[in-house]
Scaffold this active site. Structure first.
Site, PDB file in Angstrom:
ATOM      1  N   THR A  78      -5.745  91.852 -26.598  1.00 26.28           N
ATOM      2  CA  THR A  78      -6.636  93.002 -26.590  1.00 26.28           C
ATOM      3  C   THR A  78      -6.305  93.911 -25.412  1.00 26.28           C
ATOM      4  OG1 THR A  78      -8.374  91.683 -27.594  1.00 26.28           O
ATOM      5  CG2 THR A  78      -9.046  93.714 -26.519  1.00 26.28           C
ATOM      6  N   ARG A 155     -16.112  94.274 -30.258  1.00 21.36           N
ATOM      7  CA  ARG A 155     -16.033  92.978 -30.943  1.00 21.36           C
ATOM      8  C   ARG A 155     -16.512  91.828 -30.068  1.00 21.36           C
ATOM      9  NH1 ARG A 155     -11.407  95.825 -32.362  1.00 21.36           N
ATOM     10  NH2 ARG A 155     -11.031  96.076 -34.612  1.00 21.36           N
ATOM     11  N   THR A 207     -15.493  96.040 -21.404  1.00 23.23           N
ATOM     12  CA  THR A 207     -14.931  97.368 -21.626  1.00 23.23           C
ATOM     13  C   THR A 207     -13.446  97.352 -21.272  1.00 23.23           C
ATOM     14  OG1 THR A 207     -15.228  98.210 -19.370  1.00 23.23           O
ATOM     15  CG2 THR A 207     -17.133  98.314 -20.846  1.00 23.23           C
ATOM     16  N   ALA A 235     -13.180  90.596 -18.857  1.00 22.06           N
ATOM     17  CA  ALA A 235     -12.509  91.739 -19.483  1.00 22.06           C
ATOM     18  C   ALA A 235     -11.261  92.134 -18.699  1.00 22.06           C
ATOM     19  CB  ALA A 235     -13.477  92.911 -19.600  1.00 22.06           C
ATOM     20  N   ARG A 236     -11.440  92.919 -17.644  1.00 20.50           N
ATOM     21  CA  ARG A 236     -10.326  93.378 -16.831  1.00 20.50           C
ATOM     22  C   ARG A 236     -10.757  93.439 -15.374  1.00 20.50           C
ATOM     23  NH1 ARG A 236      -7.810  92.202 -20.541  1.00 20.50           N
ATOM     24  NH2 ARG A 236      -6.279  93.396 -21.753  1.00 20.50           N
ATOM     25  N   ASP A 260     -12.988  85.761 -14.560  1.00 19.80           N
ATOM     26  CA  ASP A 260     -11.756  85.309 -15.200  1.00 19.80           C
ATOM     27  C   ASP A 260     -10.607  86.258 -14.912  1.00 19.80           C
ATOM     28  OD1 ASP A 260     -10.237  83.591 -16.949  1.00 19.80           O
ATOM     29  OD2 ASP A 260     -10.343  85.184 -18.460  1.00 19.80           O
ATOM     30  N   GLU A 265      -3.483  89.832  -9.815  1.00 27.68           N
ATOM     31  CA  GLU A 265      -3.370  88.505 -10.430  1.00 27.68           C
ATOM     32  C   GLU A 265      -1.966  87.937 -10.235  1.00 27.68           C
ATOM     33  OE1 GLU A 265      -4.651  88.804 -14.504  1.00 27.68           O
ATOM     34  OE2 GLU A 265      -6.727  89.171 -13.948  1.00 27.68           O
ATOM     35  N   HIS A 283      -7.500  83.819 -15.542  1.00 28.47           N
ATOM     36  CA  HIS A 283      -7.342  84.694 -16.712  1.00 28.47           C
ATOM     37  C   HIS A 283      -7.126  83.864 -17.990  1.00 28.47           C
ATOM     38  CE1 HIS A 283      -6.063  89.028 -17.901  1.00 28.47           C
ATOM     39  NE2 HIS A 283      -6.682  88.423 -18.907  1.00 28.47           N
ATOM     40  N   LEU A 284      -8.165  83.121 -18.359  1.00 24.37           N
ATOM     41  CA  LEU A 284      -8.091  82.206 -19.491  1.00 24.37           C
ATOM     42  C   LEU A 284      -8.759  82.736 -20.754  1.00 24.37           C
ATOM     43  CD1 LEU A 284      -8.906  78.802 -17.708  1.00 24.37           C
ATOM     44  CD2 LEU A 284      -6.660  79.792 -18.219  1.00 24.37           C
ATOM     45  N   GLY A 285      -9.180  84.006 -20.747  1.00 28.46           N
ATOM     46  CA  GLY A 285      -9.930  84.541 -21.876  1.00 28.46           C
ATOM     47  C   GLY A 285      -9.262  84.339 -23.217  1.00 28.46           C
ATOM     48  N   ALA A 286      -7.948  84.516 -23.278  1.00 28.42           N
ATOM     49  CA  ALA A 286      -7.217  84.360 -24.537  1.00 28.42           C
ATOM     50  C   ALA A 286      -6.423  83.067 -24.590  1.00 28.42           C
ATOM     51  CB  ALA A 286      -6.271  85.540 -24.735  1.00 28.42           C
TER      52      ALA A 286
END
Length: 505
Positions: A78, A155, A207, A235-236, A260, A265, A283-286
């Site tokens: 994303t 989403r 966002t 998110a970011r 996250d 990073e 950064h494990l979101g995905a």
């Protein structure tokens, strides 16, 4: 009709193997090279039509400009904040992502962080591993009855809302795009940020990172929140001002944070990571097997569908192309480009165009691509790589050309009128599509007795109202020979007023 030819793709990061498999099964050569430096990527990218990345590869303008054959950049995830979309658009390169690939995984991690913040789960785990039994130290709070503010109701925001509602949380939110009636249908009341901040016990942001969202949670917004508010960012990095967050944590205005993502990073400054009230992840979101498989599959299928002319999904800078995937639209796009080329030849001027105006009549001629296609024809210089539907209008704006389009309903005619202005003069062409072939009907006021197919090579002749002169010229052309001594065979199209004729060679 395929928009672009994609024969070789470079995958520069660890993407699910299904991505490579799908591309190869569709005749696309794939090379995987991970952990390249910027210099190595610049040297390598010139050999490929496509580039697939995740979040680690920074596709800067230098990388994009080095990709002389690059036609598409696909991000398996994303957002596209690691891609210079403006630079890609100027080069006519399509940028796409997989907006739904990691939705569930990112939403679940957000929920996990919200629950961990409420019950101090990571801290309690570490205490147990140290051999301690501190029941009182980790007194938590229920989520039931608390207010969750969701900034960004796309989403992921929607999925977070529906999950946390099952815990009995009240969900409110803010989004400048999603209509309030839509979010209300899944239980989120929308309001302004000024109204939202004071009501929240928990806040989560979903966002994209852009100038308007950078530092969205800052000293001023924290000051408007309830004392002890807890925040989550999956998110970011940068949406929450990290320095302001640290100050809020130290003062107690913020009771805890689940992070996250970070501005840098991995973060070199560990002060937030080491804070006792911060739960952090790399950064494990995905980072789930399901999300990676979904993103890898989606980006591969999107590239294949685009290259085969089936569909365009996930493009962030090429919405003009969405309506180009039907046989009818293909012919009208060809017409617009051909008419632009005709008027370019008619102007015979080195002066830049000042205005381009397209008027369409009828159903099929009402295509948002007609204007872009006409500009492509006007600006193309020779066979080398030039403008395309992606960058035609940005290039026109950059060169000072005013572009305008309008449409008139008509049940009788399906035509396109293209008018260009240059050096104080105007030139006009009228065309249509007949039997699947783009044709020229009028040129600068001259109406052709028979529509001129805009295919192959055309020679234009213009003279005063002299039938003999035009017949003399066309007679010599018809009887002439080409460069290699071959007889020239041509069809001659006269305008009704005999001021112009076209020889189709």
């Amino acid at each position: 009709m395929a928009l672009v030819s994609v024969k070789r793709v470079l995958i520069s990061e660890s993407v699910d193997p299904c991505c490579k498999t799908i591309l190869q099964e569709n005749g696309i050569e794939v090379t995987e090279k991970q952990q390249m430096t910027k210099e190595e990527l610049i040297a390598e990218i010139q050999n490929y039509d496509g580039l697939v990345v995740r979040s680690a590869t920074k596709v800067t303008s230098d990388v994009i400009n080095a990709g002389s054959n690059l036609k598409i950049i696909g991000r398996a995830g994303t957002g596209v904040d690691n891609v210079d979309v403006d630079a890609a658009t100027k080069r006519g390169i399509i940028v796409m992502n997989t907006p739904s690939g990691n939705t569930i995984s990112a939403a679940e991690l957000t929920c996990a962080l919200l629950m961990s913040l409420s019950r101090h789960i990571p801290q309690a785990v570490m205490s147990m591993k140290d051999g301690k039994w501190d029941r009182k130290k980790f007194m938590g709070a229920e989520l039931y009855g608390k207010v969750l503010g969701i900034v960004g109701l796309g989403r992921i925001g929607k999925e977070v809302a529906t999950r946390m509602q099952s815990f009995g949380m009240t969900t409110i939110g803010y989004d400048p795009i999603t209509p309030p009636e839509v979010s209300a249908s899944w239980g989120v009341e929308q309001m302004s940020l000024e109204e939202l901040w004071p009501q929240c016990d928990y806040i989560t942001v979903h966002t994209p990172l852009m100038p308007s969202t950078t530092g969205l949670l800052n000293d001023a917004s924290f000051a408007k929140c309830k004392k002890g508010v807890k925040v989550v960012n999956c998110a970011r990095g940068g949406i929450i001002d990290e320095a302001a967050l640290l100050r809020a944590l130290e003062s107690g205005q913020c009771g805890g944070a689940g992070l996250d993502v970070f501005v840098e990073e991995p973060p070199k400054d560990r002060v937030l990571v080491n804070h006792p009230n911060v739960i952090s992840c790399p950064h494990l979101g995905a980072s789930t097997k399901e999300a990676q498989a979904r993103c890898g599959r989606d980006i591969a299928l999107q590239i294949v569908d685009m290259a085969t002319g089936k569909a365009l999904v996930g493009a962030v800078n090429a919405q003009v192309l969405v309506n180009t995937f039907s046989p009818d639209s293909h012919q009208w796009i060809r017409l617009g480009e051909s008419m632009g080329s005709v008027l370019k030849a008619c102007t015979a001027s080195k002066q830049p165009y000042s205005q381009v105006h397209v008027t369409s009549l009828g159903k099929w001629s009402n295509s948002p691509n007609m204007l872009s296609a006409a500009v492509v024809g006007l600006l193309t210089e020779g066979p080398q790589k030039g403008p395309n539907l992606v960058n035609a209008l940005p290039l026109a704006a950059e060169t000072g050309i005013t572009v305008q389009t309008d449409h008139k309903d008509s049940n009788e005619r399906e035509v396109c009128v293209l008018e260009v202005s240059v050096n104080g003069s105007s030139y006009t062409a009228v065309g249509s599509v007949q039997a699947g072939v783009p044709v020229l009907l009028e040129l600068n006021g001259s109406v052709f007795r028979q529509p001129v197919p805009l295919t192959g090579h055309l020679l234009f002749f213009k003279a005063s109202n002299s039938t003999e002169l035009l017949l003399s010229v066309t007679g010599k052309v018809a009887a002439g020979r080409g460069r290699h001594g071959r007889l020239i065979k041509c069809t001659i199209y006269f305008s009704s007023c005999l001021r112009m004729c076209i020889c189709c060679l």
